[in-house]
Scaffold this motif. Structure first.
Motif, short mmCIF file in Angstrom:
data_model
loop_
_atom_site.label_atom_id
_atom_site.label_comp_id
_atom_site.label_asym_id
_atom_site.label_seq_id
_atom_site.Cartn_x
_atom_site.Cartn_y
_atom_site.Cartn_z
N LEU A 70 52.32 41.83 9.32
CA LEU A 70 52.30 41.93 7.74
C LEU A 70 52.80 43.13 7.53
CD1 LEU A 70 48.88 40.23 6.81
CD2 LEU A 70 51.27 39.11 6.71
N LEU A 71 53.71 43.53 6.73
CA LEU A 71 53.89 44.87 6.26
C LEU A 71 53.37 45.24 5.03
CD1 LEU A 71 56.09 46.34 8.03
CD2 LEU A 71 57.82 45.67 6.38
N GLN A 72 52.69 46.31 5.12
CA GLN A 72 51.93 46.59 3.96
C GLN A 72 52.89 47.90 3.34
OE1 GLN A 72 48.32 46.32 2.83
NE2 GLN A 72 49.21 47.06 0.97
N VAL A 99 60.61 48.02 2.13
CA VAL A 99 58.87 48.49 2.07
C VAL A 99 58.83 49.29 3.14
CG1 VAL A 99 57.10 47.42 2.78
CG2 VAL A 99 58.69 45.98 1.54
N ARG A 100 59.43 49.55 4.44
CA ARG A 100 59.04 50.54 5.36
C ARG A 100 59.54 51.63 4.89
NH1 ARG A 100 58.23 47.93 10.33
NH2 ARG A 100 59.78 45.90 10.53
N LEU A 153 54.47 42.42 2.89
CA LEU A 153 55.52 41.46 3.16
C LEU A 153 55.12 40.83 4.27
CD1 LEU A 153 58.31 40.51 2.36
CD2 LEU A 153 59.14 42.48 3.83
N PRO A 154 54.88 39.34 4.51
CA PRO A 154 54.49 38.86 5.76
C PRO A 154 55.82 38.62 6.64
CG PRO A 154 53.95 37.49 3.50
CD PRO A 154 54.66 38.44 3.48
N MET A 155 55.83 38.97 7.76
CA MET A 155 57.03 38.71 8.64
C MET A 155 56.74 37.68 9.69
SD MET A 155 59.39 42.35 8.46
CE MET A 155 58.63 43.36 9.61
N GLU A 156 56.99 36.41 9.39
CA GLU A 156 56.40 35.27 10.15
C GLU A 156 56.92 35.43 11.52
OE1 GLU A 156 56.95 31.44 8.58
OE2 GLU A 156 56.34 32.30 6.63
N LYS A 157 58.20 35.64 11.73
CA LYS A 157 58.84 35.59 13.06
C LYS A 157 58.06 36.64 13.95
CE LYS A 157 62.57 32.94 12.83
NZ LYS A 157 63.87 33.37 12.23
N ARG A 158 57.86 37.72 13.48
CA ARG A 158 57.09 39.03 14.34
C ARG A 158 55.62 38.79 14.29
NH1 ARG A 158 60.10 43.62 15.48
NH2 ARG A 158 58.44 44.99 15.04
N GLY A 159 55.05 37.82 13.50
CA GLY A 159 53.71 37.49 13.55
C GLY A 159 52.98 39.13 12.82
N GLY A 161 52.75 53.31 -0.99
CA GLY A 161 52.57 53.72 -2.41
C GLY A 161 54.15 53.94 -3.13
N GLU A 162 55.05 54.52 -2.43
CA GLU A 162 56.40 54.84 -2.73
C GLU A 162 57.04 53.52 -3.09
OE1 GLU A 162 55.09 56.09 -0.16
OE2 GLU A 162 54.53 58.26 -0.71
N PHE A 163 56.87 52.50 -2.52
CA PHE A 163 57.74 51.27 -2.53
C PHE A 163 57.54 50.61 -3.89
CE2 PHE A 163 58.01 46.56 -2.57
CZ PHE A 163 59.27 46.43 -2.16
N LEU A 164 58.82 50.18 -4.40
CA LEU A 164 58.79 49.54 -5.77
C LEU A 164 59.84 48.31 -5.71
CD1 LEU A 164 57.36 49.61 -8.64
CD2 LEU A 164 59.70 50.20 -9.53
#
Ligand SMILES: Nc1ncnc2c1ncn2[C@@H]1O[C@H](COP(=O)(O)OP(=O)(O)OP(=O)(O)O)[C@@H](O)[C@H]1O
Ligand SMILES: [Mg+2]
Lengths: 277, 710
Positions: free
Chosen positions: A147-149, A107-108, A139-145, A152-155
C-alpha cells in the motif's frame, strides 16, 4: 546557434522531477485559486468541471507552479487500465523490474496528479483512485502486495466536461462525491479579451471583434453547434492574425472549421466573421 | 458548328465608334443571308431594327450572323430578326449562351426547333438571369437563421413576404432576390435585409409608437417613408459600429449615394436613439426627399404594436415569476425591512449603448441569473431599454401559468369511464408536496394502421440521408473492440504475456488471461421512445414526428439496439392513453410501419402518468443502459385538473426523478422554442435538446440518438 546546425531533438523531462519554473500566465476568473489552495491544504482531491478550452489545464500548471509541486498529467482514454496508472513489472536483461505508473510516481514524490478527461477512462479503472481519493489516501499496489501512503504534498485532481450528453459517459456518484468541484467557464468578455491579448499580443480592436465572434458562436450552442468557440480557439485565431493572416481567413481556419463540418453552419459562422471584420 | 469568335464584351471595346446606318446594315445582311432572301423577304426590316443599336452590338450581331450562316442561312435570318429584342434583355455573354443553345438545338432537332429558341429569347433571358444570379429564400434560410441566432438578441423566425418587414418576432424576406448580376451580391442583399430588420429590433426602432408619430403629419404615408429612410441611416451607423465588416458591405450596396445633409449628422452618432430620428423627421419633413436602398425593409407599425404589447406583458410576468423562483431557491432569510431585494446595475460601460449589459443584484450582491432569465433580461432591454422598477418585484407562480380553461372534465369522460384493464398511477401534487394515490387511470391502446405507403414515401424522400445514416450507424455497430487479457481469444496479448512473464520471474504464477479477443462491442442498451401525440402536434409536426420515427427505425435496425415506440396522449386523469407503436419484443415489421404511419394527434399531454407507465415497461427489459427518450412539442398540459402550468411540470419532473432512481436515463428532444424555460427544470440542464425547425426533425433525431449513445 543557427537553426541550420541545430539537430532536432526534444527535451526529455522526467515529470516527477520537473518543477514548473516560470510562472505560467493565468488570469484568475473567480475564487478558484483560493478554493484550490484550501483543498490542497486540507488534502481533499479536486474536480475541475468545464467545457473544453476554458483554461483548466492552464490553471493546473499555474497551481503546480504556485504550490511548487511537480505536475503529472494523465490523459484518460477508454483503454486505460489500472496497471497503466499504478504500474507493472517489466523485464530488463534477465531481471524483472517494477515500473511505477504515473499515479504511483506522483504519490511517491508528492506531486499533483491530474487525470484529464476522466470520464473517458473505463469505470473499472476509475475505481483504483477511490482509496486514494478519500481520507485514507492510499494507493493499493496489488502486484507488489503494498500500500502506498500518500504524503501530505500529494494531490489528486481530475477534469470533466459535464456538457457531454452521452448517457454512457457519466461520472459515478461514488467517484464524484470524493472531490471538491471547481466550476470553470469561459471568462467574462473583458477578462477573456485580456487573456487573448496577453497570450498573443493581439491589438485591442481585433481582440474586441474576436470576442464578439466568440459570443456569437456561443449563442449558437444548442442550435446546431455542440459547443461555442472556446478561449483556446480565440487564442488560435489571434495567433494567426498576429502572423499576418487576414482576420476573416483566420476565423475560418481557427474557429469555424474547428467547430463544425456542417456546410450551412460553416457558412453562417463565416458570414458572422465577415460581418465583424 | 464552328467555334464562334468569343471576345470580351464588345460594348466596352467598340463603344466609341459610331453606329452603322440602316443602308449599310442592309447591304451587309443581304450578303450574309442571300440564300434565304427573296423579293418578298428582304433584309430591310432587319436592318431598320438593328440601326438604333450601339455599334459594338451591331458588330456582335453581324459577326454572329456570319458564323451562323455558315451552318444554316435560315437560322442566321431568325437570329438577326430576334437579336434587337434579345440584346435589350440580356448582356452579350448571355446572348452567346442563347445563340449556342439555339444552334445546338438546330444540330440535334432541326430548323423548326432551333429557330424556336431564337424566337423565345425573352424566356431564355429570364431563365438565364435567374439561374445565373438569383438567390432564393430556400437557399439562404438556414444560413440566415443561424446567422441571426449568432447575432444574439431575441430569437427571430424567418418567413417570406413580398416586401421585407419584421413584426419584431418574425423577419419576412423576399422569396427571391436577383437585383445584382452575381449570387454573392444577391446573397449579400439578403444578409443586409435580414441584419437591418434584426437591427430595428436590436437598436430600438420600435421603442416609439411609429404609427402615432407619423399620424401627426399632413401626409402620414410620406412621413413614414421619410422616417424609414432616416431610421435606416441611424441603423446603418449602428451596424457599422457593431459589425464593421457588414457596415462596409452596406456602404457598397448604397453605392456613392451618401447623404451629406448636415441635419442628418446626429443620426450617425453613437448615442443616437429613435427619438433623434423622430426629431430629425420633424426638422426635415418639409424639405428632404426620402430615399430607399435595396436592403431597406418596410415599417409596418400596425403589425408591430399587438405583437410587441403581448410580448412585453408576457415577459414581465415571466420575469417576475423567475425572480420569485430565484428567491425561493436562494432560500436565504429575507433581510429585515428590505421590501425590494432585487435591483439592476449597468455593468462596465460599453462603448455602444445598445450593447449595454446589466447585472442582476440580490440584496446588493450580483447573482448569476439562470439562462432563461438572462434571455428575458436581454429581450426586455430590447423592448424597453431598461428594466423598470416594477419588474423587480417577484410575483406569480413560476412563470408556467397559462389562462385556465373551464374544467368540465365530467362530461369529457362520462361513458368512457370503466376501469377494468387499466393501470393506476400516482400523481405528484406539487402544492401539497405529496402523491395523490392511484390518481390516474391509464390504458394501453393500439394505433390504427395508417397509409401503407407512408414509410416508403419517407424513405424515398430522404433517400440520400437514409443511406448516409445507415453508413454512420454501421460504423458505430462495427466498432470492434479488442478485449485484452482474455482466457481465450484469437491472438496473443503481448502486454499481458510480458507482464505475466515478469510476474512469473518474481515468483508469481503465470496468469491465465494472455489472449486478446476481437469482439463486436455489445451495446447493452434498451431505449424507449415516447412520442407526443397530443392535439398540438396536428399537421406538419405530426408528419415530422412520423418521418423522424421512420428514419430512427432505419438507424436502430442497423445498430441492433433494442427499442420500443409508444405514443402518449389523454384527457383528464381518468383517461390517460398510451398507444402501442412497437413493443420491445416486436420486430420492425410491416405492422409496425403502418402503425407509425397511423400516428395521429389525439388530445392533451398528461405526461407524468405516461412516463410512469413507460418506465415500468422499460424496467422489465434487461439492459445495462436504459434510455427513455421523449419526442415532445411543448410542456405538459391537460384539459382540466389544473394539470396545465406548474402542477403538470412538477408532476412530470417527479415522474422523471422516479424513473431516474430506477436506473433509467431520461432525455427529451423538443421542438418548443420556449423549452429553455422549463425543460432544464424537468430533465436537468443537459438532458434535452432543441430542434427548432420542425422540418429538420426527421434528419436530426437519429443523429441526436447517435450522440447520446456513443
Ligand atoms: N484564465 C486563463 N488565463 C490564461 N489563459 C487562459 C485562461 N483561460 C484560458 N486560457 C487560454 O486558453 C487556452 C486553452 O486552455 P486549456 O488548455 O487550459 O483548456 P482546458 O480547459 O484544459 O481544455 P480541455 O478540456 O480541452 O483540455 C490556454 O492555452 C490559454 O491560452
Ligand atoms: Mg486540458
Amino acid at each position: 546557434m543557427s537553426p541550420k546546425t541545430t539537430p532536432f531533438h526534444a527535451r526529455v523531462l522526467k515529470p516527477e522531477a520537473h518543477l514548473i519554473e516560470k510562472e505560467p500566465y493565468y488570469e484568475p476568473v473567480g475564487d478558484e485559486i483560493a478554493l484550490f489552495e484550501a483543498a490542497y491544504a486540507t488534502q481533499i482531491p479536486v474536480l475541475l468541471k468545464g467545457p473544453t478550452g476554458c483554461g483548466k489545464t492552464r490553471f493546473m500548471e499555474y497551481m503546480a507552479w504556485r504550490l511548487k509541486r511537480p505536475l503529472i498529467t494523465v490523459s484518460c482514454h477508454d483503454d486505460l487500465t489500472a496497471a497503466d496508472l499504478v504500474g507493472r513489472y517489466l523485464i530488463t536483461g534477465n531481471e524483472t523490474v517494477w515500473v511505477d505508473g504515473p499515479l504511483a510516481r506522483a504519490v511517491r514524490c508528492g506531486a499533483i496528479c491530474y487525470l484529464d478527461e476522466v470520464v473517458e477512462a473505463r469505470k473499472d479503472t476509475t475505481v483504483v483512485i477511490h482509496p486514494l481519493a478519500d481520507d485514507r489516501r492510499i494507493l493499493p499496489m496489488e502486484k507488489r502486495g503494498e500500500l502506498l501512503q500518500a504524503p501530505g504534498e500529494f494531490l489528486l485532481a481530475m477534469s470533466y466536461n459535464p456538457g457531454y450528453q452521452s448517457v454512457l459517459k457519466d461520472l459515478k456518484q461514488s467517484t464524484r462525491q470524493r472531490f471538491i468541484a471547481i466550476e470553470f467557464n469561459y471568462p467574462q468578455p473583458e477578462l477573456e479579451k485580456k487573456i487573448v491579448m496577453t497570450e498573443t499580443g493581439l491589438d485591442a480592436g481585433n481582440a474586441d471583434q474576436l470576442l464578439k465572434l466568440a459570443q456569437m458562436t456561443r449563442n449558437l450552442k444548442g442550435n446546431g453547434l455542440d459547443e461555442g468557440a472556446s478561449t483556446r480557439l480565440l487564442v488560435h485565431a489571434a495567433k494567426l492574425i498576429r502572423r499576418g493572416i487576414a482576420p476573416r481567413a483566420a476565423c475560418r481556419g481557427a474557429i469555424a472549421e474547428a467547430l463544425t463540418d456542417d456546410p450551412e453552419m460553416l457558412r453562417a459562422i463565416h458570414e458572422l466573421a465577415s460581418s465583424l471584420f | 458548328m464552328s467555334s464562334p469568335p468569343r471576345s470580351s464584351d464588345p460594348r466596352l471595346t467598340a463603344a466609341a465608334s459610331e453606329s452603322l446606318g440602316a443602308a449599310e446594315l442592309e447591304a451587309q445582311l443581304d450578303e450574309l443571308l442571300d440564300a434565304v432572301l427573296s423579293s418578298r423577304r428582304t433584309a430591310t426590316r432587319l436592318a431598320q431594327a438593328l440601326a438604333p443599336l450601339a455599334r459594338n452590338l451591331q458588330d456582335f450581331v453581324l459577326r454572329w450572323a456570319a458564323v451562323i450562316a455558315r451552318t444554316n442561312a435560315e437560322m442566321a435570318y431568325q437570329f438577326a430578326a430576334a437579336a434587337p429584342a434579345a440584346l435589350a434583355a440580356m448582356d452579350t455573354s448571355t446572348a452567346e449562351a442563347w445563340i449556342i443553345q439555339a444552334m445546338d438545338t438546330y444540330d440535334r432537332q432541326g430548323l423548326y426547333r432551333g429557330s424556336a429558341v431564337f424566337k423565345n429569347a425573352q424566356e431564355f433571358a429570364e431563365l438565364a438571369g435567374s439561374q445565373l444570379c438569383a438567390v432564393t429564400f430556400e437557399d439562404v434560410a438556414q444560413v440566415l437563421n443561424l446567422f441571426l441566432c449568432g447575432l444574439s438578441g431575441r430569437r427571430l423566425k424567418l418567413d417570406t413576404a413580398a416586401r421585407p418587414y419584421t413584426d419584431t418576432e418574425t423577419i419576412h424576406l423576399p422569396a427571391r432576390i436577383a437585383i445584382f448580376p452575381t449570387k454573392e451580391e444577391n446573397f449579400l442583399v439578403y444578409k443586409a435585409i435580414a441584419t437591418h430588420l434584426w437591427a430595428q429590433a436590436r437598436f430600438g426602432t420600435f421603442n416609439r409608437d411609429i404609427a402615432a408619430v407619423v399620424a401627426g403629419y399632413p401626409d402620414p404615408e410620406r412621413a413614414l417613408e421619410l422616417f424609414s429612410y432616416l431610421e435606416a441611416l441611424r441603423l446603418d451607423a449602428c451596424i457599422g459600429r457593431a459589425l464593421p465588416g457588414l457596415g462596409r458591405e452596406l456602404r457598397k450596396l448604397r453605392g456613392d449615394d451618401e447623404e451629406t445633409d448636415p441635419r442628418l449628422a446626429r443620426l450617425q452618432s453613437a448615442d443616437a436613439t429613435v427619438d433623434d430620428t423622430v426629431a430629425v423627421l420633424a426638422e426635415t419633413y418639409a424639405s428632404l426627399p426620402p430615399r430607399s436602398y435595396s436592403y431597406m425593409g418596410r415599417l409596418r407599425p400596425e403589425l408591430i404594436a399587438p405583437v410587441r404589447a403581448a410580448r412585453i406583458a408576457k415577459e414581465k410576468a415571466a420575469f417576475r415569476a423567475a425572480l420569485k423562483q430565484m428567491l425561493e431557491e436562494d432560500g436565504e432569510p429575507r433581510a429585515a425591512g428590505a421590501e425590494q431585494r432585487f435591483s439592476v446595475r449597468a455593468s462596465s460601460a460599453a462603448e455602444d449603448p445598445s450593447a449595454q449589459s446589466y447585472d442582476l443584484l440580490l440584496d446588493g450582491e450580483p447573482v448569476a441569473p439562470p439562462p432563461q432569465v438572462a434571455g428575458l433580461i436581454d429581450s426586455i432591454l430590447q423592448d424597453l431599454g431598461e428594466i423598470p422598477d416594477e419588474y423587480l418585484a417577484p410575483a406569480g407562480d413560476g412563470g408556467y401559468r397559462a389562462e385556465d380553461r373551464e374544467p368540465s372534465a365530467s362530461d369529457v369522460w362520462r361513458g368512457v369511464y370503466h376501469e377494468e384493464g387499466a393501470y393506476f398511477y400516482n400523481e405528484w401534487d406539487h402544492g401539497r408536496r405529496h402523491y395523490r394515490k392511484n390518481w390516474c387511470v391509464l390504458r394501453e391502446l393500439d394505433v390504427h394502421s395508417g397509409r401503407p405507403d407512408f414509410v416508403d414515401a419517407t424513405l424515398a424522400k430522404y433517400a440520400p440521408q437514409v443511406a448516409q445514416l445507415k453508413r454512420t450507424f454501421e460504423l458505430l455497430r462495427g466498432e470492434d473492440k479488442l478485449l485484452k487479457r482474455q482466457k481465450n481469444g484469437d491472438d496473443i496479448d503481448l502486454d499481458a504475456v510480458i507482464e505475466g512473464y515478469a510476474d512469473m520471474r518474481c515468483g508469481m504464477e503465470l496468469p491465465e488471461r494472455l489472449l486478446v479477443k476481437r469482439h463486436k462491442s455489445e451495446r447493452d442498451l434498451a431505449v424507449m421512445f415516447m412520442v407526443d401525440m397530443s392535439g398540438s402536434t396536428k399537421g406538419w409536426i405530426n408528419d415530422a414526428e412520423r418521418e423522424a420515427l421512420v428514419m430512427l427505425c432505419e438507424a436502430l435496425e442497423v445498430l441492433g439496439d433494442r427499442y420500443a415506440i409508444y405514443g402518449f396522449s389523454g384527457m383528464t386523469r381518468k383517461r390517460c392513453e398510451i398507444f402501442r407503436v412497437k413493443r420491445f419484443d416486436e420486430p420492425y415489421s410491416a405492422a409496425v410501419r403502418s402503425r407509425i404511419a397511423g400516428i395521429i394527434p389525439q388530445d392533451y399531454t398528461r405526461m407524468g402518468a405516461a412516463i410512469r407507465h413507460l418506465a415500468m415497461l422499460l424496467n422489465q427489459v434487461e439492459a445495462r443502459t436504459k434510455l427513455l427518450v421523449t419526442l415532445s412539442d411543448g410542456k405538459p398540459d391537460d384539459y382540466s385538473d389544473n394539470y396545465r402550468g406548474e402542477y403538470g411540470i412538477e408532476d412530470t419532473r417527479q415522474a422523471l426523478i422516479e424513473a431516474h432512481r430506477s436506473g433509467i436515463k431520461p432525455f427529451c428532444i423538443t421542438i418548443d422554442r420556449e423549452a429553455r424555460d422549463y425543460l432544464p427544470h424537468m430533465y436537468g440542464p443537459v438532458n434535452w435538446t432543441l430542434v427548432d425547425e420542425v422540418a429538420r426533425l426527421p434528419l436530426k433525431v437519429a443523429d441526436i440518438y447517435r450522440r447520446l449513445t456513443t
